[in-house]
Design a protein around this motif. Structure first.
Motif, PDB file in Angstrom:
ATOM      1  N   UNK A 220       0.754  -1.283   0.140  1.00  0.00           N
ATOM      2  CA  UNK A 220       0.066  -0.110  -0.204  1.00  0.00           C
ATOM      3  C   UNK A 220       1.101   1.248   0.170  1.00  0.00           C
ATOM      4  N   UNK A 221       2.058   1.227   0.889  1.00  0.00           N
ATOM      5  CA  UNK A 221       2.949   2.250   0.583  1.00  0.00           C
ATOM      6  C   UNK A 221       3.414   2.652  -0.690  1.00  0.00           C
ATOM      7  N   UNK A 222       3.821   1.401  -1.237  1.00  0.00           N
ATOM      8  CA  UNK A 222       4.218   1.358  -2.729  1.00  0.00           C
ATOM      9  C   UNK A 222       3.398   2.294  -3.649  1.00  0.00           C
ATOM     10  N   UNK A 223       2.158   1.885  -3.609  1.00  0.00           N
ATOM     11  CA  UNK A 223       1.122   2.269  -4.411  1.00  0.00           C
ATOM     12  C   UNK A 223       1.103   3.668  -4.490  1.00  0.00           C
ATOM     13  N   UNK A 224       0.951   4.009  -3.047  1.00  0.00           N
ATOM     14  CA  UNK A 224       0.813   5.517  -2.627  1.00  0.00           C
ATOM     15  C   UNK A 224       1.888   6.377  -3.175  1.00  0.00           C
ATOM     16  N   UNK A 225       3.160   5.859  -3.478  1.00  0.00           N
ATOM     17  CA  UNK A 225       4.275   6.691  -3.960  1.00  0.00           C
ATOM     18  C   UNK A 225       4.115   6.887  -5.470  1.00  0.00           C
ATOM     19  N   UNK A 236     -15.683  -3.040   4.436  1.00  0.00           N
ATOM     20  CA  UNK A 236     -14.887  -4.259   4.866  1.00  0.00           C
ATOM     21  C   UNK A 236     -13.394  -3.994   5.083  1.00  0.00           C
ATOM     22  N   UNK A 237     -13.197  -2.745   4.975  1.00  0.00           N
ATOM     23  CA  UNK A 237     -11.710  -2.416   5.133  1.00  0.00           C
ATOM     24  C   UNK A 237     -10.562  -2.971   3.930  1.00  0.00           C
ATOM     25  N   UNK A 238     -11.281  -3.306   2.788  1.00  0.00           N
ATOM     26  CA  UNK A 238     -10.386  -3.783   1.833  1.00  0.00           C
ATOM     27  C   UNK A 238      -9.934  -2.408   0.773  1.00  0.00           C
ATOM     28  N   UNK A 239      -8.844  -2.617   0.371  1.00  0.00           N
ATOM     29  CA  UNK A 239      -8.211  -1.726  -0.452  1.00  0.00           C
ATOM     30  C   UNK A 239      -8.147  -1.906  -2.000  1.00  0.00           C
ATOM     31  N   UNK A 240      -8.375  -0.671  -2.504  1.00  0.00           N
ATOM     32  CA  UNK A 240      -8.684  -0.863  -4.217  1.00  0.00           C
ATOM     33  C   UNK A 240      -7.645  -0.009  -4.762  1.00  0.00           C
ATOM     34  N   UNK A 241      -7.148  -0.280  -5.980  1.00  0.00           N
ATOM     35  CA  UNK A 241      -6.049   0.438  -6.860  1.00  0.00           C
ATOM     36  C   UNK A 241      -6.739   0.625  -7.935  1.00  0.00           C
ATOM     37  N   UNK A 242      -6.356   1.956  -8.334  1.00  0.00           N
ATOM     38  CA  UNK A 242      -7.029   2.395  -9.826  1.00  0.00           C
ATOM     39  C   UNK A 242      -5.853   3.562 -10.531  1.00  0.00           C
ATOM     40  N   UNK A 243      -6.144   3.594 -11.763  1.00  0.00           N
ATOM     41  CA  UNK A 243      -5.233   4.640 -12.514  1.00  0.00           C
ATOM     42  C   UNK A 243      -5.986   6.000 -12.131  1.00  0.00           C
ATOM     43  N   UNK A 244      -5.352   7.051 -11.744  1.00  0.00           N
ATOM     44  CA  UNK A 244      -5.869   8.441 -11.549  1.00  0.00           C
ATOM     45  C   UNK A 244      -6.635   8.843 -12.945  1.00  0.00           C
TER      46      UNK A 244
END
Length: 247
Positions: A220-225, A236-244
């Motif tokens: 998650x830290x890597x994605x935020x960078x 449910x506290x799940x995290x999702x990744x997408x293109x801005x």
């Protein structure tokens, strides 16, 4: 591919002719997260098993599998390891295999085990060829402890002051992660991919992938960078990744 978990049966098979006994404890720590170890075997010739490996195999409760060399230059240990792995798979003693080796000759064995539904882990040194790493489901790199020696004048001149905080690893953002998000999210209706699914995909495409390798504590830290990636928290506290979205 077999799902690993606490009920998985693991076989840890060590190529003693190809690596150091110091790797053994690290290998057992790695495989503990995947299930119960039901087979522990170390393969080597007489000189290998009788000398540097004897104490380690006894202490770690491994069964030594001595293989004599019938002709110079022939490695019968590799053949014995491969046959035992196939036998353990066919008679259902193990469904997950950890090969402790850096020898690319085992790449074909890895592929055959995976074709039959087994999960294959490799614990090896930095010298492990890509052909072997990529033939596994997951690769774990072992690095020997640094040898402590007297500092040279050059070392003294460049040494940080005593008490100085350790320098953090340089953070990097590999293009492969961006490409993975674009590929996986492009196949969804909302343009998002689960963080866990992203991590699994990265491991499948590059078994040695780990955020710490790139200087990040977690995925998650890597994605935020990444300036072009968006990390959101769903139900449910799940995290999702997408293109801005493009602005």
């Amino acid at each position: 591919m077999a799902e690993h978990g606490n009920d998985s049966r693991l076989a840890v098979l060590v190529d003693c002719d190809n690596t150091s006994p110091d790797i053994l404890e690290y290998a057992l720590q790695v495989v503990a997260q995947f299930g119960r170890v039901v087979m522990r075997r170390g393969y080597g010739n007489h000189s290998t098993l009788a000398n540097k490996w004897q104490e380690a195999l006894v202490r770690m409760a491994f069964s030594p599998c001595l293989q004599y060399q019938y002709a110079s230059g022939k490695n019968t240990s590799d053949i014995a390891l491969a046959l035992d792995a196939q036998e353990a798979l066919f008679d259902d003693r193990a469904d997950t295999f950890c090969l402790v080796t850096s020898d690319s000759d085992f790449a074909y064995l890895c592929r055959k085990l995976r074709e039959r539904g087994a999960t294959v882990l490799i614990v090896g040194e930095a010298k492990t060829p890509d052909a072997l790493q990529n033939a596994s489901d997951q690769f774990f790199m072992w690095q020997p402890a640094e040898v402590i020696s007297a500092p040279t004048p050059e070392d003294v001149a460049t040494t940080e002051p005593k008490g100085a905080p350790p320098q953090p690893a340089k953070k990097r953002r590999p293009r492969a992660l961006m490409d993975a998000v674009a590929l996986l999210s492009g196949n969804t209706t909302d343009g998002k991919v689960g963080l866990g699914a992203l991590g699994q995909y990265m491991k499948r495409t590059n078994p040695s992938f780990a955020p710490k390798v790139y200087g990040h504590s977690t995925l998650s830290d890597m994605v935020r960078s990444y300036p072009d990636l968006l990390l959101t928290q769903g139900q449910g506290n799940g995290f999702w990744v997408s293109l801005k979205p493009a602005t």
